[in-house]
Scaffold this active site. Structure first.
Site, mmCIF file in Angstrom:
data_model
loop_
_atom_site.group_PDB
_atom_site.id
_atom_site.type_symbol
_atom_site.label_atom_id
_atom_site.label_comp_id
_atom_site.label_asym_id
_atom_site.label_seq_id
_atom_site.Cartn_x
_atom_site.Cartn_y
_atom_site.Cartn_z
ATOM 1 N N HIS A 80 0.820 -1.210 0.000
ATOM 2 C CA HIS A 80 0.000 0.000 0.000
ATOM 3 C C HIS A 80 0.856 1.262 0.000
ATOM 4 O O HIS A 80 1.260 1.755 1.042
ATOM 5 C CB HIS A 80 -0.894 -0.021 1.237
ATOM 6 N N ASP A 83 0.912 2.661 3.735
ATOM 7 C CA ASP A 83 0.051 3.716 3.187
ATOM 8 C C ASP A 83 0.868 4.992 2.987
ATOM 9 O O ASP A 83 0.432 6.103 3.313
ATOM 10 C CB ASP A 83 -1.164 3.983 4.085
ATOM 11 N N PHE A 123 -4.941 14.620 3.833
ATOM 12 C CA PHE A 123 -4.815 13.385 4.600
ATOM 13 C C PHE A 123 -3.559 12.626 4.167
ATOM 14 O O PHE A 123 -3.263 12.543 2.980
ATOM 15 C CB PHE A 123 -6.030 12.479 4.361
#
EC number: 3.5.2.3
Length: 430
Positions: free
Chosen positions: A60, A305, A323
């Protein structure tokens, strides 16, 4: 070219090898793992006191390329990856343009072979343009070697459309990577909905925002039979539902990011955009559940991430900041410091979560192992090194991390990709 790694502590979950061995690499393959190898080599690396692990596989990341190169590129993302010992990444498709057909998959992966130090597996979107209206060219992307689809950054809110996407992925032999978030319930939230959000005067995001989509996606995976992977799980109930789904025989796996198993919303002491991530930092009860899930095998993978942004997008109020945080260059050290050094996971379990399990999920039979015949994607990790994380040493364009100044133990000393040393001693090797 031959490379001989001597005196390293080899960790290999596939063969259960756990001890001091030499590793001989010839061209792009591991040809021998034994004690006291005496073969001549073009390069000899003394790994005494270090772990020799299979290269980490990060399921990810966001490389932002094409279209958002001011945040990251295939080149800088690849350099950040190998700095962190990551030899294979799955790049999310929410670029500009969105990666939603076979031509775009091919373009990125062909460029990555030339521009990136790490192996890049480009994922495709579930819907065209990630608009949630029509399915993307899932078959076409599969033909170009795409291993999975994801609407990462959001969920496909139309359950019927998503189910059709899952069926198409199942037919094509692809994985569905799920970002679980009911966007209708976010309601402008920027951090976890709790007392700290109230203190800071910020809108909160409840656990249910994640949990209701986790439940939905597991049920859809049960119906369609698709291989489902839950991205960046952050809540106690996500762990609980994944555990029950596995007991029920559903083909589902899950990942946790270091920031979610280390930090809580209580660590946000001011309105700092570098602590804004999606999903947000949760409570200690959630952290405890995530750690227990990693310990008992419910949570299969540690991923990052990795989400680089320009400084101006992060160095502002959480109300306005983008974000996401970067993670490729800190994940190994944070995992070792917070989980291994504290006795929560063994070094072998760290390898399972960061290399062997993600390789298995992707079906990469030549990776995730330090054994004869496997591709020589390797990382030499020094567990003795103690230092403070310094964002100014990152190779990523993104410096957006809440871990700047964090004291850690364990450092990537050397990374090999396909038998070639690409990072060593703080330097990218051309």
């Amino acid at each position: 070219m031959k490379v001989l790694i001597q005196n390293g502590h080899v960790l290999d979950p596939v063969t259960d090898r756990n001890g001091v061995y030499d590793v001989l690499v010839e061209d792009d393959k591991i040809v021998k793992v034994e004690k006291g190898i005496t073969a001549e080599a073009d390069k000899v690396i003394d790994a005494e006191g270090c772990y020799v692990m299979p290269g980490f596989v990060d399921l990810h990341v966001h490389f932002r390329d094409p279209g958002l190169e001011y945040k990251e590129t295939l080149k800088t993302g690849g350099e950040a990856a190998v700095h962190g010992g990551v030899t294979t990444v799955c790049a999310m498709p929410n670029t500009k343009p969105v990666i939603d057909n076979g031509v775009k998959i091919s373009e990125v992966q062909n460029r990555a072979k030339k521009e990136s130090k790490t192996n890049v597996l480009q994922l495709g979107s579930v819907t065209i343009g990630q608009m949630g209206e029509d399915l993307a060219d899932i078959k076409g992307m599969a033909r170009e070697g795409c291993v999975g689809i994801s609407e990462d950054g959001k969920s496909v809110m139309n359950a019927s459309l998503y189910r059709r996407g899952m069926r198409a992925a199942k037919e094509a032999g692809m994985i569905v990577f799920a970002h679980c978030e009911d966007i209708t319930m976010v309601e402008g939230g920027v951090m976890n909905a709790d007392a700290r959000a109230e203190e800071l005067g910020l809108k909160g995001i409840t656990n249910a925002v994640e949990d209701v989509i986790v439940a939905r996606d597991i049920l859809l995976a049960k119906e369609t039979g698709v291989q489902l992977h839950l991205c960046h799980c952050s809540t106690a109930d996500s762990v609980k539902m994944l555990r029950e789904a596995k007991k029920d025989g559903i083909h589902v796996t899950g990942e946790v990011c270091p920031h979610h198993f280390i930090l809580t919303s209580d660590d946000i002491i001011s309105d700092d955009g570098n602590f804004k991530m999606n999903p947000p930092l949760r409570t200690q009860a959630d952290v405890d559940a995530l750690i227990e899930g990693l310990k008992d095998g419910t949570m299969d993978v540690i991923a990052t991430d990795h989400a680089p942004h320009a400084a101006a997008e992060k160095n502002r109020s959480m109300k306005l900041a983008s974000f996401g945080i970067v993670g490729l260059e800190t994940s190994a050290a944070l995992t070792y410091t917070e989980l291994v050094d504290k006795g929560i996971l063994t070094p072998m379990q760290m390898v399972e979560k960061m290399s062997t399990n993600p390789a298995k999920i992707l079906g990469l039979t030549d990776k995730g192992s330090v054994s004869e015949g496997k591709t020589a994607d390797l990382v030499i990790f020094d567990p003795r090194k103690e230092y403070e994380i310094d964002k100014n040493t990152f190779f990523s364009k993104g410096k957006n991390t809440p871990f700047h100044g964090w004291k850690v133990k364990g450092e990537v000393a050397c990374t090999m990709v396909g038998g070639k040393v690409v990072y060593e001693g703080g330097q990218i090797i051309d």
